[in-house]
Structures are given as C-alpha cells and as structure tokens.
Design a protein around this motif. Sequence first.
Motif, short mmCIF file in Angstrom:
data_model
loop_
_atom_site.label_atom_id
_atom_site.label_comp_id
_atom_site.label_asym_id
_atom_site.label_seq_id
_atom_site.Cartn_x
_atom_site.Cartn_y
_atom_site.Cartn_z
N ARG A 41 0.86 -1.19 0.00
CA ARG A 41 0.00 0.00 0.00
C ARG A 41 0.89 1.24 0.00
O ARG A 41 1.87 1.31 0.75
N GLU A 72 -2.29 -5.98 -7.14
CA GLU A 72 -2.95 -4.67 -7.02
C GLU A 72 -2.36 -3.88 -5.86
O GLU A 72 -2.41 -4.31 -4.71
N ARG A 74 -2.61 -0.54 -3.55
CA ARG A 74 -3.58 0.48 -3.16
C ARG A 74 -2.84 1.79 -2.89
O ARG A 74 -1.90 1.83 -2.09
N HIS A 79 -8.44 7.33 -2.91
CA HIS A 79 -9.61 6.98 -2.11
C HIS A 79 -10.00 8.07 -1.12
O HIS A 79 -10.58 7.79 -0.07
N ASP A 211 -8.18 1.37 5.45
CA ASP A 211 -7.49 0.56 4.46
C ASP A 211 -7.26 -0.87 4.94
O ASP A 211 -7.47 -1.83 4.20
N GLN A 215 -8.97 -3.94 2.95
CA GLN A 215 -8.05 -4.86 2.27
C GLN A 215 -8.01 -6.23 2.94
O GLN A 215 -7.29 -7.12 2.48
#
Length: 293
Positions: A41, A72, A74, A79, A211, A215
């Motif tokens: 992240r 992926e 983040r 966001h 988060d 997640q």
Amino acid sequence: MPPPVFRFAPSPNGYLHLGHAYSALLNADLARASGGKLLLRIEDIDATRCRPEYEAAIYEDLSWLGIAWEPEVRRQSDHLALYRDAVDRLAARGLVYPAFDSRAEIARLVAAKDATAPWPRDPDGAPLYPGFGKQLDADERAQLMQSGAPYALRLDMDAAIALAGDLAWHERGHGPDGETGTVAARPEAWGDVVIARKETPTSYHLSVVIDDALQGVTEVVRGADLFWSTSVHRLLQTLLDLRAPVYRHHSLLRDAEGRKLSKSTGATGLRELRAAGVGPQEVRRMIGLAAPA
C-alpha cells in the motif's frame, strides 16, 4: 480458514532505508512462512511531500530485495472520498469538531503553560491539544470556515471513549516496556487527535484503519514507534465498525547516536547501498534477519 494477510505500507516522501527493509522483509517472511499474502500500500495522502519518483523507487527497492506482493497496489490518494465519508459519519455522531489554532499558536500557549506546570504530552512527546476549538459555538465555527481560515478536524476524545468503552488489542510483538498479549488501549493519552484537515480529508490514523479493514489485513507488522498509536486505531475501528487485525510491533533499527533510522535524519538509502555494491543477502545480515527457509 482463509490465509493471513500482511501488508507493507510506506509513504513515498523519501527513499527507503534499512529500517524500511527490516519491516518489509519481516512482513514478507511471515507471509511466506504462514502461507499468507503480502499486500503493498502506498500511503501518499501528504501531497506536499510525496513524489512519483519516490513511489517508483519503492517498487524498485522492494523488487531488488526479492520481495513479491499481490498485483494490485492500493494508493491512498485514490480513495480520498472514502475517507471523507468516514469523517462525515463521525461528525454526524457529534464526535468531530474543527480547530483553527495554528501549530505555532499551540506551541506558544504550551510554552507559556510549561513555565508554571508541565503541560501534558502524548506518547510521542507532543503537547496535547488545549481544546480551544471545542469551546467555539456553532456560529463562530461557521464564520471561521466561511472566511476560508485553515482548520484541522479533531476527534472529541472524551465523547468518543464514552461511546466506545474499554478497548484492547492482541499483541504478538512487544511494546516499549515489554507489553505483549492482550494490551489495554489508552486513546485518552493522545487527547483530541487530528483525523482530517481542510486541505486533506483524512489523516494517518483514519486512513490506515479503513485501508486495513477494506483490504482484509489480518496481521499488522510494524515498528514499535507506532505501538501506542494502536490505541487510537482501536478506537476508530470500534466507532466505524471495522474489524481489528492482530498486531505485531517490532524493534527499531537505530543509528550510532541511538536514534531510530528515518528519512528526516538522512539514514542511508537502499538505493545508495545498491549503488555501492551491497546485495540483498548482505542487507539481511546488516539488519539481523536470517535468510528465509
């Protein structure tokens, strides 16, 4: 039972150093040993300090260390609306208020108070907010906000604790005084913490708990300097109805003067070590981590 989920969450406001390498490699090793997943992240809510070149260097340095993460990544800056919604939810319950005092104004007040009696400070040593913003009535707040004055949105800690009640977390690492196992949270030690600002609709405390929950992070492995921040995180998790992970706080790497390694003190970057011919296995030896089995 689903596999555990770990995460490494650096801020792209400088180059990674050995302290980052320790945390990243420890997360990767624990994820591998448990058959779990490692997420990456990018915590880039500070638009004034975070830069694309630092983010690119994070990917390069982690790959050089041999760390693999889920595809992926983040990025928190993608966001902001989600964090803003969480602030609105807290505000709707009367738990948030705007504070218009500048850091300099707070520092002057605390310095004056310290002359007569020590002003209370949070676990990091910063003075607790005096609470002036809480004393303004609705009209005064509205006028200041309409004038364009800068402000921070602070959590009314007394009201929040009254709603949440007693809190604790499960600690698999250790705290500054050896705390482990079930640790009682002490969010009151932080006073009315900032959870957002006029120009940034979130803060580290708020975005990290959102988060981690979204997640599906089950294991938070991070430095012991964040141990008591977990008190605030448990409070926000409870207020926002978010699942709490298990925590594992690890010791910090320190320089010759005993200071924790940090970007602000110019700790040697991984890219500099790589340029000097240092290899990933030597980095492991430097930070005291054995090669994974």
